[in-house]
Design a protein around this motif. Structure first.
Motif, short mmCIF file in Angstrom:
data_model
loop_
_atom_site.label_atom_id
_atom_site.label_comp_id
_atom_site.label_asym_id
_atom_site.label_seq_id
_atom_site.Cartn_x
_atom_site.Cartn_y
_atom_site.Cartn_z
N ALA A 2 28.39 36.80 87.36
CA ALA A 2 27.38 37.85 87.27
C ALA A 2 27.88 39.13 87.92
O ALA A 2 28.75 39.09 88.81
N TYR A 5 26.10 44.32 92.57
CA TYR A 5 25.50 45.66 92.63
C TYR A 5 25.64 46.23 94.03
O TYR A 5 25.71 45.49 95.00
N TRP A 7 23.56 47.45 96.41
CA TRP A 7 22.11 47.46 96.63
C TRP A 7 21.68 48.67 97.46
O TRP A 7 20.63 49.26 97.19
N ALA A 11 18.91 51.47 96.59
CA ALA A 11 17.77 51.70 97.48
C ALA A 11 17.66 53.18 97.84
O ALA A 11 16.58 53.66 98.16
N PHE A 16 14.43 55.33 92.58
CA PHE A 16 13.94 54.11 93.20
C PHE A 16 12.98 54.44 94.34
O PHE A 16 11.95 53.79 94.50
N LYS A 23 4.44 52.76 94.14
CA LYS A 23 3.94 51.39 94.16
C LYS A 23 3.24 51.08 95.47
O LYS A 23 2.15 50.52 95.49
N LEU A 27 -0.48 49.85 95.48
CA LEU A 27 -0.75 48.44 95.78
C LEU A 27 -1.53 48.30 97.07
O LEU A 27 -2.54 47.58 97.13
N THR A 93 11.11 51.87 86.61
CA THR A 93 12.01 50.74 86.80
C THR A 93 13.12 50.77 85.76
O THR A 93 14.29 50.60 86.09
N LEU B 116 -1.39 41.86 92.97
CA LEU B 116 -0.82 43.07 93.54
C LEU B 116 0.33 42.78 94.49
O LEU B 116 1.22 43.60 94.66
N GLU B 120 4.68 39.57 90.82
CA GLU B 120 5.89 40.17 90.26
C GLU B 120 7.09 40.08 91.21
O GLU B 120 8.19 39.74 90.76
N GLN B 309 6.71 41.69 83.72
CA GLN B 309 5.58 42.07 82.87
C GLN B 309 4.80 40.83 82.45
O GLN B 309 3.56 40.84 82.41
N ARG B 312 2.74 39.63 85.32
CA ARG B 312 1.55 40.49 85.47
C ARG B 312 0.49 40.08 84.45
O ARG B 312 -0.68 39.86 84.78
N ASP B 595 17.76 45.72 101.67
CA ASP B 595 17.89 46.57 100.48
C ASP B 595 17.99 45.71 99.22
O ASP B 595 17.38 46.02 98.21
N GLU B 596 18.78 44.65 99.32
CA GLU B 596 18.98 43.82 98.13
C GLU B 596 17.67 43.16 97.68
O GLU B 596 17.28 43.27 96.52
N TYR B 598 14.70 44.00 98.43
CA TYR B 598 13.65 44.96 98.10
C TYR B 598 13.90 45.56 96.71
O TYR B 598 12.96 45.73 95.92
N VAL B 599 15.16 45.85 96.41
CA VAL B 599 15.48 46.37 95.07
C VAL B 599 15.20 45.30 94.02
O VAL B 599 14.60 45.56 92.98
N ARG B 600 15.66 44.09 94.31
CA ARG B 600 15.44 42.99 93.35
C ARG B 600 13.96 42.79 93.06
O ARG B 600 13.56 42.70 91.91
N GLN B 601 13.15 42.70 94.12
CA GLN B 601 11.74 42.36 93.87
C GLN B 601 11.02 43.49 93.16
O GLN B 601 10.06 43.24 92.44
N ASN B 602 11.48 44.71 93.31
CA ASN B 602 10.83 45.81 92.62
C ASN B 602 11.34 46.02 91.20
O ASN B 602 10.58 46.45 90.35
N THR B 603 12.62 45.74 90.97
CA THR B 603 13.18 46.10 89.68
C THR B 603 13.58 44.90 88.83
O THR B 603 13.73 45.02 87.62
N ILE B 605 16.46 43.66 89.00
CA ILE B 605 17.91 43.72 88.79
C ILE B 605 18.53 42.45 89.39
O ILE B 605 18.17 42.03 90.48
N GLY B 606 19.45 41.84 88.65
CA GLY B 606 20.10 40.63 89.15
C GLY B 606 19.31 39.38 88.87
O GLY B 606 19.68 38.29 89.29
N LYS B 609 20.77 36.34 86.77
CA LYS B 609 21.59 35.44 87.57
C LYS B 609 20.73 34.32 88.14
O LYS B 609 21.12 33.16 88.13
#
Lengths: 102, 613
Positions: A2, A5, A7, A11, A16, A23, A27, A93, B116, B120, B309, B312, B595-596, B598-603, B605-606, B609
């Protein structure tokens, strides 16, 4: 294998950060609203009995309509969230993802 | 004083014919068993179908990520609405009116938190279990081990309550023996999970939700028809019903309040007949609103959909089904109060759990006697499907924690091939299911009502704080997760153990003493006791002798913690423990990896995998 990235770079990406801010505001704000609105029900049932007793439609009283309103507020909020998320959050996103995922 | 006594005696005498008839509800065995066999047949063919599709660990735990948002929404509803909410809440409304309705609200509002806060992010950052999310940026081994223990604890509490309920319900309704019912339900649940994994469990839950909604809808239509589909008229039927008025007057008389007639009927639509302690209500509300989002079997459902999505969408669909069901429940409960009468409901079951079933039988019988039998048999099979769906989800969640978190990732260091992973998952499900059957049989005589409160308390005080902090707080780390889980779980269990949920023999003895005194007063007044009173006196004397001076399991004479639901205290403690633990043992790696996650859970990305892995 895979893709890996950067990250930290994602961030710090302005898009982002915008997504994160929007959000977070949405939220937390609406979660707090729904929670407060819900707890008004048991609190009101215990301490505002005179208000809950007021008859509004025939024998149907304020307390009953207030409890029923909880359902509609929850459904309404769920759809409002879906609307905003489908429109704004998902768009942001996608923009972030398209910049970083090749 | 004398007047009151006279009144009470008259009331007692008037109530006697009802009691003497002590009605029971028995379903037509042939029709009911036919319905059961149809359900078993359909679900088993689903299992055969899904067994062919269950080859990898991702298939077993997450249905290969191939469930759609709509399917998952129905499955969440099917996973969540237990027989307790199906039968218990309508029963509560039929006996206590408004309070039963108010009680149901929190079960829906809980999904706002799920929608909320967790749905997701869990989809985006997770894989198969709660442990995957919590171990993301912490030291995986200790975190997974502790997390698995907490998941197994929550699932076992909930599963035990469900199993005991299933055994009693089947015995009461169809006349199967308690042990037979538990073994039967247990074998089916193990079969679904072992062979069909998440795919079969999902479809069992979807089928159950469909049956439950059609049952509730059908009876509601009949109730509505009786009221001429006039909502205002329906409420005046309640207020003007002499049986309901009488029931409310008697309940309030115990508190020394005298009202009757229409005022008593109207009181049925006002709060306070059942839920008398507001603090307990608020505490329960907190446990529901935060605990549902921490329930492992609910969280696990979000790993089955392909995208955020879809996650949600599935919550929104689940909210419509669950909310719609509770609104219909109001009609069922009030309908039972009008047509069966509260007296008729309590004559069959004191707790009111049979209200919907009696109502269905009665409304059907108004059309033709056989229709009544068919309705009752149908609702019995809905209850049966409900139990199967809920217990299967719990067994799957518990075995995922043991097989995926402990066996594969702690013992085997994550080095297990697909075949070995699926084997581990199947064997664990078999063992967990077998344990469920054994515990269910052993707990027959135990008071299990507090176990549901306990499951929600642990989920809200142990699981939820660490999930939220792991996803949203940079400084969360290994120590934070472990402290939060351990302290939240231990405090919840501890508080429930010293709460009014437990059995306090001294209370039973005091109650028995009152009965003895009342009966002796009668004897002293020269009355001869009828058979029923004599029996009651006998029983009270036995109870007094057996319980006087006795203590609860923990050696207490009376509860130390006054509330049935510990949430109001244990949730803040759970959060505090997680935060303090994290701050006391800072961990550089966990903070760097924020960061990883937080980015993953929001977007998301990854995420691919996470599914392929």
């Amino acid at each position: 294998m895979a893709q890996t990235y950067d990250w930290a770079a994602i961030a710090k990406n302005p898009k982002f950060i915008e997504l994160h801010h929007r959000k977070q505001r949405f939220l937390f704000g609406w979660w707090a609203f729904s929670t407060v609105y819900y707890f008004l029900l048991p609190i009101g049932a215990a301490y505002a009995t005179d208000l809950f007793k007021i008859k509004l439609l025939g024998n149907v009283n304020f307390g009953y309509l207030f409890a029923l309103s909880q359902f509609f507020v929850s459904w309404g909020l769920a759809h409002y969230y879906a609307h905003v998320a489908n429109k704004d959050f998902d768009r942001l996103t996608r923009e972030v993802v398209s910049e970083f995922v090749k | 004083m004398k007047k009151l006594q006279l009144f009470l005696t008259t009331a007692l005498l008037l109530a006697l014919p009802n009691l003497a008839l002590a009605a029971e509800i028995k379903a037509n065995k042939t029709i009911t068993i036919t319905f059961f066999l149809i359900i078993i047949g359909i679900t088993l063919s689903v299992v055969v179908w899904s067994a062919k599709r269950t080859k990898t660990a991702a298939d077993f735990y997450a249905a290969g990520g191939g469930i759609t948002g709509t399917q998952n929404g129905w499955a969440i509803a099917g996973d969540y609405m237990s027989a307790a909410s199906f039968l218990g809440i309508s029963g509560m409304i039929s006996l206590y009116g408004y309070d039963g309705f108010m009680y149901s609200v929190g079960w829906l509002v809980a999904y706002i938190t799920v929608l909320l806060v967790v749905a997701e992010p869990c989809r985006n950052a997770g894989k198969y279990t709660l442990g995957d999310i919590l171990s993301f940026r912490t030291q995986p081994k200790p975190v997974r081990a502790v997390c698995a223990l907490s998941v197994v604890a929550v699932s076992t509490f909930y599963l035990t309550a469900q199993m005991v309920g299933a055994g009693k319900l089947m015995a009461l309704l169809v006349g199967f023996s308690y042990t037979f019912s538990i073994v039967g339900v247990g074998i089916l649940m193990v079969g679904y999970v072992v062979f069909g994994g998440m795919t079969a469990t999902t479809w069992v839950q979807i089928i159950k939700a469909g049956l439950l909604m059609s049952g509730a809808f059908l009876i509601s239509i009949l109730v509505g028809y009786k009221a001429g589909f006039n909502p205002i008229g329906f409420f005046s039927d309640i207020v003007n019903n002499p049986n309901i008025q009488d029931h409310v007057s008697k309940m309030l008389l115990k508190d020394g309040i005298q009202i009757s007639g229409e005022a008593a009927g109207q009181r049925f639509l006002e709060p306070g007949l059942f839920l008398k302690n507001p603090l307990d209500q608020i505490s329960l509300g907190m446990a529901l609103v935060l605990g549902t989002a921490g329930m492992p079997h609910i969280l696990m459902r979000f790993f089955t959909v392909p995208t955020a999505q879809a996650a949600r969408k599935s919550v929104i669909i689940a909210m419509w089904i669950i909310g719609g069901f509770y609104v219909l429940t109001t009609l069922l409960g009030f309908g039972a109060a009008i047509h069966v009468t509260p007296q008729g409901v309590t004559a069959v079951d004191k707790g009111g759990n049979m209200a919907t079933l009696i109502l269905a039988q009665q409304l059907g019988a108004d059309i033709a006697p056989i229709v009544g039998d068919i309705f009752l048999a149908f609702l019995c099979s809905v209850a049966f499907a409900t139990i199967l769906a809920v217990v299967s989800g719990l067994v799957l969640a518990a075995s995922a924690a043991i097989a995926h978190d402990i066996y594969v990732n702690v013992i085997k260091d994550g080095h297990a091939d697909q075949h070995e992973q699926v084997m581990a998952a199947r064997i664990t499900s078999l063992v967990v299911g077998a344990m469920g059957i054994v515990i269910g049989i052993a707990a027959e005589k135990q008071n299990v009502a507090h176990l549901v409160a306990l499951a929600f308390a642990v989920a809200s005080s142990g699981n939820l704080p660490v999930v939220v902090l792991s996803l949203f707080w940079r400084r969360m780390n290994t120590a934070g997760v472990i402290c939060g889980l351990v302290v939240g779980t231990v405090v919840s269990i501890g508080l429930v153990m010293v709460s009014p949920n437990m059995t306090y023999p001294q209370n039973i003895a005091n109650g028995a003493k009152k009965t003895i005194e009342a009966m002796e007063k009668k004897i002293a007044a020269g009355e001869t006791l009828n058979e029923k009173d004599a029996k009651a006196l006998d029983q009270a004397k036995k109870d007094f002798a057996a319980n006087d001076g006795g203590t609860s399991i923990l050696g207490l004479k009376a509860p130390i913690f006054p509330l049935k639901n510990p949430g109001i205290l244990s949730i803040p403690i759970g959060f505090m423990a997680a935060i303090l633990g994290a701050l006391a043992f800072r961990e550089k790696r966990a903070e760097e990896m924020f960061d990883e996650i937080y980015v993953r859970q929001n977007t998301g990305i990854g995420m691919a995998k996470a599914i392929d892995h």
